[in-house]
Design a protein around this motif. Sequence first.
Motif, PDB file in Angstrom:
ATOM      1  N   THR A  37       0.858  -1.184   0.000  1.00 56.22           N
ATOM      2  CA  THR A  37       0.000   0.000   0.000  1.00 56.22           C
ATOM      3  C   THR A  37       0.890   1.227   0.000  1.00 56.22           C
ATOM      4  O   THR A  37       1.720   1.401   0.898  1.00 56.22           O
ATOM      5  N   GLU A  38       0.719   2.074  -0.998  1.00 56.50           N
ATOM      6  CA  GLU A  38       1.604   3.227  -1.148  1.00 56.50           C
ATOM      7  C   GLU A  38       0.998   4.478  -0.537  1.00 56.50           C
ATOM      8  O   GLU A  38      -0.147   4.833  -0.810  1.00 56.50           O
ATOM      9  N   ILE A  50      -9.605   6.817   8.652  1.00 53.86           N
ATOM     10  CA  ILE A  50      -9.492   5.616   9.485  1.00 53.86           C
ATOM     11  C   ILE A  50     -10.886   5.024   9.641  1.00 53.86           C
ATOM     12  O   ILE A  50     -11.842   5.744   9.947  1.00 53.86           O
ATOM     13  N   PHE A  51     -10.995   3.707   9.429  1.00 55.40           N
ATOM     14  CA  PHE A  51     -12.240   2.990   9.670  1.00 55.40           C
ATOM     15  C   PHE A  51     -11.996   1.904  10.722  1.00 55.40           C
ATOM     16  O   PHE A  51     -10.923   1.286  10.760  1.00 55.40           O
ATOM     17  N   ILE A  52     -12.987   1.694  11.570  1.00 55.15           N
ATOM     18  CA  ILE A  52     -13.002   0.554  12.485  1.00 55.15           C
ATOM     19  C   ILE A  52     -14.196  -0.293  12.069  1.00 55.15           C
ATOM     20  O   ILE A  52     -15.342   0.118  12.232  1.00 55.15           O
ATOM     21  N   ASN A  53     -13.914  -1.463  11.502  1.00 53.79           N
ATOM     22  CA  ASN A  53     -14.932  -2.226  10.771  1.00 53.79           C
ATOM     23  C   ASN A  53     -15.562  -1.304   9.724  1.00 53.79           C
ATOM     24  O   ASN A  53     -14.855  -0.735   8.917  1.00 53.79           O
ATOM     25  N   ASP A  54     -16.863  -1.101   9.741  1.00 51.61           N
ATOM     26  CA  ASP A  54     -17.497  -0.261   8.719  1.00 51.61           C
ATOM     27  C   ASP A  54     -17.761   1.161   9.209  1.00 51.61           C
ATOM     28  O   ASP A  54     -18.479   1.921   8.553  1.00 51.61           O
ATOM     29  N   LYS A  55     -17.196   1.538  10.345  1.00 56.41           N
ATOM     30  CA  LYS A  55     -17.435   2.861  10.919  1.00 56.41           C
ATOM     31  C   LYS A  55     -16.229   3.766  10.683  1.00 56.41           C
ATOM     32  O   LYS A  55     -15.101   3.438  11.070  1.00 56.41           O
ATOM     33  N   TYR A 101      -6.411   4.548   5.470  1.00 59.05           N
ATOM     34  CA  TYR A 101      -6.441   4.860   4.046  1.00 59.05           C
ATOM     35  C   TYR A 101      -5.558   6.068   3.773  1.00 59.05           C
ATOM     36  O   TYR A 101      -5.594   7.064   4.505  1.00 59.05           O
ATOM     37  N   PHE A 102      -4.787   5.976   2.695  1.00 57.05           N
ATOM     38  CA  PHE A 102      -3.850   7.036   2.340  1.00 57.05           C
ATOM     39  C   PHE A 102      -4.277   7.683   1.022  1.00 57.05           C
ATOM     40  O   PHE A 102      -4.381   7.014   0.003  1.00 57.05           O
ATOM     41  N   GLY A 103      -4.539   8.978   1.055  1.00 57.66           N
ATOM     42  CA  GLY A 103      -4.899   9.700  -0.158  1.00 57.66           C
ATOM     43  C   GLY A 103      -6.361   9.605  -0.531  1.00 57.66           C
ATOM     44  O   GLY A 103      -7.014  10.599  -0.830  1.00 57.66           O
ATOM     45  N   MET A 119      -4.521  -2.540   6.308  1.00 59.80           N
ATOM     46  CA  MET A 119      -5.414  -3.222   7.231  1.00 59.80           C
ATOM     47  C   MET A 119      -4.628  -3.732   8.438  1.00 59.80           C
ATOM     48  O   MET A 119      -3.624  -4.431   8.288  1.00 59.80           O
ATOM     49  N   LEU A 120      -5.102  -3.393   9.631  1.00 58.71           N
ATOM     50  CA  LEU A 120      -4.450  -3.777  10.876  1.00 58.71           C
ATOM     51  C   LEU A 120      -5.289  -4.822  11.602  1.00 58.71           C
ATOM     52  O   LEU A 120      -6.482  -4.619  11.835  1.00 58.71           O
TER      53      LEU A 120
END
Length: 498
Positions: free
Chosen positions: A328-329, A349-354, A432-434, A443-444
């Motif tokens: 992921t760039e 930033i998302f936590i699951n779908d939030k 997410y970047f950009g 994904m963490l």
Amino acid sequence: MEQLLLTLILMSMLHLNSLASLINEKSYFKVNYTALKQARKAFMAFDTSNLQDPPMPPKSFSVYHLDLFEKSKFKDYDSVFNNRLAQDHVRATYLSSRLRSHGSTKNKKGIDSRGRFYARNSSKILDQILKVAPTMYMKGHYVATFRLGSEKIHNLLLIDSANYLTWWQCAPCIQDKCFKPQFYSIYDHTTSNTFRELDCVEESATCISSDPDFHCSLGSKACFYVHVYDNGETTKGFVASEIITFPSDNTQARINFGCSIDQKSGTDFSGTFSGIVGLSKRVSTKTTGGYSLPSQLGSSLFALCLPSLTSTQPSFLTFNKAPWIYGTEAKLLKNKLNPHFYYVNLYKIFINDKEVPVDPSWWSGKKEDHGVMIDTGSLITRFPHDLYIVFRYIFREQVQYPMLQYPIGIFDTCYKDIEGNEEMYFPIIRFYFGNVSHRQELMLIQERVVANLQGFYCLAFLPWNDKTTLVGSHQLQGTGLTFDMKNNALTFSVDACD
């Protein structure tokens, strides 16, 4: 105040459906306590006396987690991890103060050509300044095995992406001023046929005398330096030139380095490693002295694979070529206030779908200090306090287990193992970047999200009193990081290292 903030969160989340629809499923990862205990037991039992360099790309060094060499000092893995967290707190405290002061310096002391100390006032340097972060980062997280000089003496050097100098202990030392390394032998420049003294009078670029840490002696023509770290650790010596050998392909390169002859004029260093390898960004092209290792090797690209916290296998640090074909760039951003650090364009930033609602000011929206910092010398990712409250609230909402009503150590969001249940499930965190797309997603899962401490699972993120977001190595463990300065990009290759 917190209740008002949570109310605003709920109102904001009503307007996020269009973005959240890009992540249309709730997804959880599972952690297995038995597997975790086995990995920690193997880590504590591992014998480091016969390490071997793994297969690596050309121009590479082996990389290990520092705790693999220091674990014998502790009774169990929890003690190792608690010490790791304590050191990280010291680094975070320093970084926060440095970010606020934008690199202001203190008075320093140095050494003259006869080994005596001299004092001088420091000044604020904007460019061509060599900075070593004055923190207890000497207890950092990763070390690389180097082969030094004509005899190819093995030494462990601490890796730091926020450091702008490479130095190591360099005998003969001032009497009783160097420590005996716990692993390998001390480097002795008098026995190396490739060691060179540098003339800072004729070759002025080898000594950045505008930096208050450095002093070109007109008498000896040597460039003397001293660095005093925040916790009292001090290294003193002179700048020299030496050959390093890459164990991956037996090729060699000549670099300028700090020949450190006094490490005991302050608080003692750890005896585990012999010095530091600096990987920070090159700021000025007008000078050659004091450049970080990538700059001295003429490499606009280097890649660092971070072993997981319980890994007993080496990964590597490599130069000139990206070793992974996937990742992921993120875009590397210029930060004028802290030009030596690496900043990226974290977007959502998302936590699951939030989605985690973000106020632009939390991510430093001004052009001169924007971006999110990546720091391999730090451990736990830290958010501005208000952002952390938002982040923590959404995480707790997504967890299906009862939360403890008290903190575990420094962590405030913890869950106890369910008796008779080997596996527990926690929400996935996505950076997410950009833009929000699968190609720009980091994904963490697993221990990148939760840390197991004293038998409890805790959210492995923290708040701090700074507006900057800092991403640490706990969230990047097992991930390959490719720093490409030519294309201003940092690529994350998850699960590339173990």
